[in-house]
Design an enzyme around this catalytic site. Structure first.
Site, short mmCIF file in Angstrom:
data_model
loop_
_atom_site.label_atom_id
_atom_site.label_comp_id
_atom_site.label_asym_id
_atom_site.label_seq_id
_atom_site.Cartn_x
_atom_site.Cartn_y
_atom_site.Cartn_z
N GLU A 103 -2.08 -0.89 7.77
CA GLU A 103 -2.94 -1.92 8.33
C GLU A 103 -2.31 -2.52 9.58
OE1 GLU A 103 -4.47 -3.72 4.00
OE2 GLU A 103 -3.24 -4.95 5.33
N ARG A 119 -0.87 -4.55 -6.35
CA ARG A 119 -0.73 -6.01 -6.28
C ARG A 119 0.53 -6.46 -7.02
NH1 ARG A 119 -6.14 -4.83 -6.76
NH2 ARG A 119 -7.44 -5.65 -5.07
N HIS A 175 3.12 -7.91 1.51
CA HIS A 175 2.57 -8.92 2.41
C HIS A 175 1.51 -9.76 1.73
CE1 HIS A 175 -0.03 -5.35 2.83
NE2 HIS A 175 -1.01 -6.21 3.06
N HIS A 200 0.84 -1.20 0.00
CA HIS A 200 0.00 0.00 0.00
C HIS A 200 0.87 1.25 0.00
CE1 HIS A 200 -3.21 -2.77 0.76
NE2 HIS A 200 -2.66 -3.16 1.89
#
Length: 412
Positions: A137, A285, A266, A102
């Site tokens: 996150e 991605r 991740h 991200h």
């Protein structure tokens, strides 16, 4: 003030479980289709509904937009433009997700402006930045939870690659061995994910066969090899399978958490967890997905810093060791866990100068407000506490009990 329950949206992604979320919510098991995420918050794509005492429901998104200062507090409303900055989730991971990273706040703002100027529709499948915000996150395990996260220390990765002992891998292994640092990782990672398909089709089966041999020989890297085989079976001919060899393989016990800041590559593999994240959809991605993969943009975002990923246990903050806080540098959110033993009925005061979502994951709890209103919170249920409301008292009705508390970050 009236304490009000939330009715939350379930997201039916293919990688989800048919049992975890239905069982948590007291619904029939198994569900007809996989259920992957339970969303709690004011995300525009699926906002929670606030359920009144009379049974009427209002969108949490509409409540926040209609009264941002009252719902969020003045500081939070000003800092985040009248938007609830976090989203709380239950993740039910039955099959591996895509490998992803991200952007930072600066990367997100620049990428969003660039794609807006290019006229790319915000819902277009090739859109990288549907919004202009970062997406850090934190994931906290409810069951044993398996993940790949962050680049492993390069010398350890060289040992892994040499242990596989397959000729096709040698030149890539020695590439990293000659430069065992973040720049070397960047070079090797870029080489692997941009590998021509004919070369990948030759190398990948060779690596998978080497993983099988390593497992049969009871080698040092059994877990890593089993993970690569699992990914290779689910995603044949995908360069992300090779990229997985470069990442830390982690197993979290219940209560342990991982913080994934901007740029951290991740992949969640299996298990059930509570996740709190910034209220954003920006995902770059790497592979292991049929969705859009933009390699040049991914390489702009990925952080190649390397080493072991810190596992957070939660810092016991107050209330006689009942409240554990997961500290991060994310301004968008803060997550804490409140635990009561089977014979513990003591109250804990919860309140903050900002919005809160409380989620019960074990036992049954009673929430009491200063005006005398009460609500029982059962396993799988959650409540919304706006900033304009005072603190609430929480105690178990039946223990043991566990509560997760999501708030805006302390620096928000």
């Amino acid at each position: 003030m009236t304490v009000e329950l939330l009715r939350n949206a379930v997201r039916p992604y293919a990688w989800g479980s048919r049992t975890t979320i239905p069982e948590l919510l007291g619904r029939p098991v198994p569900a007809p289709h996989p259920e992957a995420e339970l969303w709690m918050g004011a995300h525009p794509g699926d906002p929670s509904r606030v359920v009144g005492q009379d049974g009427t429901e209002r969108s949490l998104l509409d409540l926040v937009e209609g009264d941002p200062v009252g719902q969020l507090g003045q500081r939070c409303a000003r800092r985040w433009g009248g938007r609830l900055p976090f989203l709380l989730k239950i993740l039910a991971v039955e099959e591996p997700l895509s490998m992803q990273a991200h952007p930072s706040p600066e990367q997100a703002a620049e990428g969003w402006a660039r794609e807006e100027a290019a006229g790319i529709a915000r819902d277009a499948p090739n859109r990288n930045y549907p919004d202009s915000t970062a997406k850090p996150e934190l994931v906290c395990a409810l069951t044993e939870f398996h993940a790949l996260a962050g680049f492993r220390e390069p010398r350890h990765t060289v040992r892994l690659l040499r242990a596989l002992d397959t000729p096709g891998l040698t030149k890539y292994t020695e590439l990293l061995a000659g430069q065992p640092d973040p720049d070397g990782l960047r070079t090797l990672f870029t080489t692997l994910i941009t590998m021509p398909q004919p070369t990948l089709d030759q190398l990948l089966p060779e690596v998978l066969d080497a993983c099988v041999r390593h497992i049969k020989e009871h080698g040092e890297f059994d877990t890593e090899c089993r993970t690569v085989l699992e990914l290779g079976e689910a995603h044949p001919r995908d360069a992300g399978v090779l990229a997985a060899l470069l990442l830390n393989r982690l197993t979290l016990s219940a209560g342990e958490a991982l913080y994934l800041p901007a740029g951290n590559l991740h992949l969640y593999l299996h298990g059930t967890a509570v996740e709190i994240l910034a209220n954003s959809d920006n995902i770059l991605r790497c592979g292991l997905t049929p969705k859009h993969v933009d390699v040049p943009e991914l390489l702009r975002v990925v952080d190649f810093a390397c080493g072991d990923m810190p596992v957070l246990d939660g810092e016991w903050a107050s209330s006689q060791g009942r409240v554990a806080l997961y500290r991060t540098d994310a301004p968008e959110f803060e997550l804490s866990r409140v635990e009561w033993a089977a014979d513990d009925r003591d109250e804990v005061w919860l309140g903050a100068p900002g919005p809160e979502i409380l989620l019960c994951t074990e036992g049954e709890l009673l929430l009491c407000s200063e005006d005398g209103s009460k609500v029982e919170l059962r396993r799988g249920e959650s409540v919304w506490l706006p900033a304009c409301d005072p603190a609430v008292r929480v105690r178990p009705v039946a223990g043991p009990a566990r509560l997760f508390r999501a708030t805006a970050g302390t620096c928000a």
